[in-house]
Design a protein around this motif. Structure first.
Motif, PDB file in Angstrom:
ATOM      1  N   ASP A 136     -15.439  30.825 -19.924  1.00  0.00           N
ATOM      2  CA  ASP A 136     -15.860  30.077 -21.107  1.00  0.00           C
ATOM      3  C   ASP A 136     -15.046  30.574 -22.296  1.00  0.00           C
ATOM      4  OD1 ASP A 136     -17.791  29.196 -19.390  1.00  0.00           O
ATOM      5  OD2 ASP A 136     -19.392  30.421 -20.245  1.00  0.00           O
ATOM      6  N   ASP A 137     -14.950  29.761 -23.311  1.00  0.00           N
ATOM      7  CA  ASP A 137     -14.353  30.216 -24.567  1.00  0.00           C
ATOM      8  C   ASP A 137     -15.469  30.826 -25.408  1.00  0.00           C
ATOM      9  OD1 ASP A 137     -13.025  30.719 -26.838  1.00  0.00           O
ATOM     10  OD2 ASP A 137     -12.566  28.632 -27.339  1.00  0.00           O
ATOM     11  N   ALA A 138     -15.536  32.166 -25.422  1.00  0.00           N
ATOM     12  CA  ALA A 138     -16.618  32.848 -26.139  1.00  0.00           C
ATOM     13  C   ALA A 138     -16.235  33.156 -27.581  1.00  0.00           C
ATOM     14  CB  ALA A 138     -16.988  34.141 -25.418  1.00  0.00           C
ATOM     15  N   ARG A 139     -15.025  32.773 -27.970  1.00  0.00           N
ATOM     16  CA  ARG A 139     -14.571  33.194 -29.299  1.00  0.00           C
ATOM     17  C   ARG A 139     -15.382  32.588 -30.433  1.00  0.00           C
ATOM     18  NH1 ARG A 139      -9.840  36.058 -29.576  1.00  0.00           N
ATOM     19  NH2 ARG A 139      -9.043  36.506 -27.525  1.00  0.00           N
ATOM     20  N   GLY A 140     -15.883  31.399 -30.175  1.00  0.00           N
ATOM     21  CA  GLY A 140     -16.663  30.783 -31.239  1.00  0.00           C
ATOM     22  C   GLY A 140     -18.149  31.085 -31.143  1.00  0.00           C
ATOM     23  N   LEU A 158     -16.306  38.371 -21.760  1.00  0.00           N
ATOM     24  CA  LEU A 158     -15.806  37.462 -20.732  1.00  0.00           C
ATOM     25  C   LEU A 158     -16.991  36.762 -20.091  1.00  0.00           C
ATOM     26  CD1 LEU A 158     -13.138  39.826 -19.200  1.00  0.00           C
ATOM     27  CD2 LEU A 158     -12.811  37.997 -20.852  1.00  0.00           C
ATOM     28  N   MET A 159     -17.060  35.453 -20.325  1.00  0.00           N
ATOM     29  CA  MET A 159     -18.197  34.657 -19.879  1.00  0.00           C
ATOM     30  C   MET A 159     -17.698  33.541 -18.947  1.00  0.00           C
ATOM     31  SD  MET A 159     -20.624  35.666 -22.256  1.00  0.00           S
ATOM     32  CE  MET A 159     -21.779  34.298 -22.282  1.00  0.00           C
ATOM     33  N   SER A 160     -18.559  33.179 -18.032  1.00  0.00           N
ATOM     34  CA  SER A 160     -18.298  32.001 -17.198  1.00  0.00           C
ATOM     35  C   SER A 160     -19.628  31.302 -16.958  1.00  0.00           C
ATOM     36  CB  SER A 160     -17.654  32.411 -15.864  1.00  0.00           C
ATOM     37  OG  SER A 160     -17.419  31.259 -15.081  1.00  0.00           O
ATOM     38  N   ARG A 161     -19.669  30.020 -17.224  1.00  0.00           N
ATOM     39  CA  ARG A 161     -20.914  29.239 -17.091  1.00  0.00           C
ATOM     40  C   ARG A 161     -22.057  29.920 -17.841  1.00  0.00           C
ATOM     41  NH1 ARG A 161     -21.076  27.297 -10.766  1.00  0.00           N
ATOM     42  NH2 ARG A 161     -19.021  26.384 -10.688  1.00  0.00           N
ATOM     43  N   GLY A 201     -38.393  46.215 -22.997  1.00  0.00           N
ATOM     44  CA  GLY A 201     -39.193  45.139 -23.561  1.00  0.00           C
ATOM     45  C   GLY A 201     -38.412  43.855 -23.748  1.00  0.00           C
ATOM     46  N   GLU A 202     -37.368  43.678 -22.949  1.00  0.00           N
ATOM     47  CA  GLU A 202     -36.548  42.459 -23.050  1.00  0.00           C
ATOM     48  C   GLU A 202     -36.366  41.876 -21.652  1.00  0.00           C
ATOM     49  OE1 GLU A 202     -34.034  41.578 -25.720  1.00  0.00           O
ATOM     50  OE2 GLU A 202     -34.457  43.180 -27.149  1.00  0.00           O
ATOM     51  N   PRO A 203     -36.293  40.561 -21.542  1.00  0.00           N
ATOM     52  CA  PRO A 203     -36.075  39.972 -20.220  1.00  0.00           C
ATOM     53  C   PRO A 203     -34.650  40.211 -19.730  1.00  0.00           C
ATOM     54  CG  PRO A 203     -36.015  38.267 -21.901  1.00  0.00           C
ATOM     55  CD  PRO A 203     -36.391  39.545 -22.603  1.00  0.00           C
ATOM     56  N   TRP A 204     -34.515  40.422 -18.439  1.00  0.00           N
ATOM     57  CA  TRP A 204     -33.180  40.573 -17.852  1.00  0.00           C
ATOM     58  C   TRP A 204     -32.430  39.255 -17.926  1.00  0.00           C
ATOM     59  CZ3 TRP A 204     -30.234  44.493 -16.213  1.00  0.00           C
ATOM     60  CH2 TRP A 204     -29.051  44.160 -15.548  1.00  0.00           C
ATOM     61  N   GLU A 205     -31.172  39.340 -18.283  1.00  0.00           N
ATOM     62  CA  GLU A 205     -30.306  38.160 -18.208  1.00  0.00           C
ATOM     63  C   GLU A 205     -29.044  38.586 -17.515  1.00  0.00           C
ATOM     64  OE1 GLU A 205     -29.481  35.783 -21.654  1.00  0.00           O
ATOM     65  OE2 GLU A 205     -31.464  36.197 -22.457  1.00  0.00           O
ATOM     66  N   GLY A 206     -28.612  37.848 -16.551  1.00  0.00           N
ATOM     67  CA  GLY A 206     -27.335  38.156 -15.951  1.00  0.00           C
ATOM     68  C   GLY A 206     -27.353  38.185 -14.446  1.00  0.00           C
ATOM     69  N   ASP A 207     -26.621  37.239 -13.853  1.00  0.00           N
ATOM     70  CA  ASP A 207     -26.389  37.237 -12.419  1.00  0.00           C
ATOM     71  C   ASP A 207     -24.923  37.512 -12.114  1.00  0.00           C
ATOM     72  OD1 ASP A 207     -29.048  36.659 -11.953  1.00  0.00           O
ATOM     73  OD2 ASP A 207     -28.710  34.497 -12.107  1.00  0.00           O
ATOM     74  N   GLY A 208     -24.138  37.695 -13.185  1.00  0.00           N
ATOM     75  CA  GLY A 208     -22.761  38.143 -13.027  1.00  0.00           C
ATOM     76  C   GLY A 208     -21.876  37.179 -12.264  1.00  0.00           C
ATOM     77  N   LEU A 209     -20.898  37.769 -11.567  1.00  0.00           N
ATOM     78  CA  LEU A 209     -19.874  36.971 -10.885  1.00  0.00           C
ATOM     79  C   LEU A 209     -20.458  36.019  -9.855  1.00  0.00           C
ATOM     80  CD1 LEU A 209     -17.175  39.734 -10.413  1.00  0.00           C
ATOM     81  CD2 LEU A 209     -16.795  37.535 -11.543  1.00  0.00           C
ATOM     82  N   ALA A 211     -22.870  34.148 -10.008  1.00  0.00           N
ATOM     83  CA  ALA A 211     -23.274  32.875 -10.611  1.00  0.00           C
ATOM     84  C   ALA A 211     -22.099  31.929 -10.818  1.00  0.00           C
ATOM     85  CB  ALA A 211     -23.975  33.135 -11.943  1.00  0.00           C
ATOM     86  N   THR A 212     -20.868  32.463 -10.748  1.00  0.00           N
ATOM     87  CA  THR A 212     -19.709  31.593 -10.959  1.00  0.00           C
ATOM     88  C   THR A 212     -19.414  30.749  -9.722  1.00  0.00           C
ATOM     89  OG1 THR A 212     -18.072  33.182 -10.119  1.00  0.00           O
ATOM     90  CG2 THR A 212     -18.666  33.342 -12.463  1.00  0.00           C
ATOM     91  N   GLY A 213     -19.970  31.157  -8.579  1.00  0.00           N
ATOM     92  CA  GLY A 213     -19.697  30.428  -7.352  1.00  0.00           C
ATOM     93  C   GLY A 213     -18.364  30.799  -6.725  1.00  0.00           C
ATOM     94  N   VAL A 214     -17.656  31.724  -7.344  1.00  0.00           N
ATOM     95  CA  VAL A 214     -16.359  32.155  -6.814  1.00  0.00           C
ATOM     96  C   VAL A 214     -16.531  33.561  -6.230  1.00  0.00           C
ATOM     97  CG1 VAL A 214     -13.945  32.653  -7.370  1.00  0.00           C
ATOM     98  CG2 VAL A 214     -15.168  30.836  -8.594  1.00  0.00           C
ATOM     99  N   VAL A 215     -16.048  33.762  -5.026  1.00  0.00           N
ATOM    100  CA  VAL A 215     -16.119  35.101  -4.422  1.00  0.00           C
ATOM    101  C   VAL A 215     -14.950  35.927  -4.966  1.00  0.00           C
ATOM    102  CG1 VAL A 215     -16.057  36.419  -2.283  1.00  0.00           C
ATOM    103  CG2 VAL A 215     -17.233  34.197  -2.365  1.00  0.00           C
ATOM    104  N   VAL A 216     -15.274  36.984  -5.681  1.00  0.00           N
ATOM    105  CA  VAL A 216     -14.235  37.809  -6.303  1.00  0.00           C
ATOM    106  C   VAL A 216     -14.216  39.167  -5.607  1.00  0.00           C
ATOM    107  CG1 VAL A 216     -13.517  38.960  -8.423  1.00  0.00           C
ATOM    108  CG2 VAL A 216     -14.431  36.632  -8.518  1.00  0.00           C
ATOM    109  N   ASP A 217     -13.086  39.471  -4.998  1.00  0.00           N
ATOM    110  CA  ASP A 217     -12.930  40.758  -4.323  1.00  0.00           C
ATOM    111  C   ASP A 217     -12.632  41.836  -5.376  1.00  0.00           C
ATOM    112  OD1 ASP A 217     -12.249  42.249  -1.650  1.00  0.00           O
ATOM    113  OD2 ASP A 217     -10.620  42.706  -3.043  1.00  0.00           O
ATOM    114  N   ALA A 218     -13.416  42.907  -5.363  1.00  0.00           N
ATOM    115  CA  ALA A 218     -13.287  43.941  -6.399  1.00  0.00           C
ATOM    116  C   ALA A 218     -11.910  44.592  -6.381  1.00  0.00           C
ATOM    117  CB  ALA A 218     -14.374  44.996  -6.210  1.00  0.00           C
TER     118      ALA A 218
END
Lengths: 240, 130
Positions: A136-140, A158-161, A201-209, A211-218
């Motif tokens: 995603d374009d997170a700059r704005g 660095l964001m995606s979806r 006291g905050e909800p978890w957010e984040g499913d990371g890579l 959630a992008t649907g792309v398998v990323v090899d570390a």
């Protein structure tokens, strides 16, 4: 998860960046190593590491009231920012340390907070795109606050979806710069998430890579990051 | 955030600090350039009244949304006042870096160190040498 060190012997032609061996260790040991880099690094160094057992890292000045019986260690980072949950199987971390003047010798270079981010986050962005991840374009995006780093958004993130993939933090001491961060591969186990939510006291957010649907090899991602980091430093060197 | 400026009545140090001389004391802060480079400041870790600072050595840290960075003393001396408002409102360093965003007041111990400082014109040239 981390299969071993990557370096020149592994087809990564790096010469400006000294690649340290991968390390799996406790959070206390990992932060001691990063702090040691911040205090003593004399050439650009990069390392990749895993946290065992799991740990929650807090920003240097982040105020959190700890409770007994947490299912993870709690450590403090030399960098700022918000809490990050680390652990093998859902996340891995990295550090890049720059000695004085590695990022240029100009008057502004010593105070330039953006350049180290751009080098490291830019290397991750390029490497992720090479592996098929659309960013995603997170700059704005306006700054979003949360006690949890992966629920906060900054210009360089660095964001995606809408998912933050890589958290990056920076510390500067006597001319040396440490940029370290965390790659979230997937949502952590429920037990850890629940404990973090209760503690902060905050909800978890984040499913990371995942959630992008792309398998990323570390390993491929880290190799791509090192190559791009090397290229970025070469450009800087040529420009100075 | 205020527009970029470097007031003529201040002195400047190479680590992007400003100094306002008031008799044998001086007020320290960071310049417009420094606060702009750091970005939004979210925490100030500062020393106590009575502590001493040494020219060229870090005396505290500022955490911005981008980084935790040292703040350097432009001159040596004993701290006589600390801007306690920054504990709750660190963003004043961004909003009014030469006014309400001041950081320390120091009783100077070595007047000879003043020669290491720049005036506004020299500091802007220093910045332009990047």
């Amino acid at each position: 998860m981390l299969r071993g060190p990557l370096g020149a012997e592994d087809g990564v032609p790096v010469s400006l960046v000294k690649v340290l061996p991968d390390a799996s260790a406790s959070g206390g040991a990992q932060m001691a190593l990063d702090d040691g880099l911040l205090q003593t690094v004399d050439q650009v160094m990069a390392r990749r590491y895993a946290w065992a057992p799991p740990a929650l890292s807090l920003g240097k000045f982040q105020a959190v009231e700890l409770k007994p019986g947490l299912p993870f260690d709690v450590v403090r980072r030399p960098s700022g920012g918000r809490a990050v949950l680390h652990g093998e199987g859902f996340e891995w971390s990295f550090a890049v340390a720059f000695p004085p003047r590695a990022l240029g010798a100009g008057r502004r270079a010593g105070a330039d907070v953006a350049l180290p981010y751009e080098l490291v986050a830019g290397a991750f962005a390029g490497a992720l795109r090479d592996l098929g991840v659309t960013l995603d374009d997170a700059r704005g995006t306006p700054y979003q606050r949360s006690a949890l780093c992966f629920a906060s958004v900054l210009r360089h993130d660095l964001m995606s979806r809408g998912e933050k993939l890589v958290a990056v933090a920076q510390a500067r001491r006597e001319g040396r710069v440490l940029v370290h961060g965390s790659v979230l591969e997937r949502r952590p186990p429920d037990e850890l998430v629940a404990a973090v939510e209760t503690l902060l006291g905050e909800p978890w957010e984040g499913d990371g890579l995942e959630a992008t649907g792309v398998v990323v090899d570390a390993d491929r991602l880290w190799r791509g990051v090192l190559l791009r980091l090397e290229a970025g430093l070469r450009l800087l060197k040529e420009a100075s | 955030m205020a527009a970029e400026s470097y007031p003529q009545d201040l002195k400047y140090y190479k680590e992007h600090d400003w100094v306002r001389l008031e008799g044998d004391e001086a007020v320290f802060g960071i310049t417009w350039f420094a606060q702009d480079a750091l970005g939004e400041i979210v925490y100030a870790d500062l020393p106590d009244v009575g502590d001493t600072v040494t020219a060229g050595a870090p005396y505290g840290e500022l955490e911005s949304v981008k980084a935790v960075s040292d703040v350097f003393a432009p001159l040596s001396g004993e701290i006589t006042d600390v801007n306690a408002v920054l504990e709750d409102e660190p963003q004043l360093v961004n909003e009014d870096c030469y006014g309400e965003g001041w950081i320390l007041r120091v009783r100077l111990s070595d007047q000879a160190e003043l020669e290491s400082l720049m005036d506004a014109e020299a500091y802007q040239k220093f910045l332009a040498e990047a």
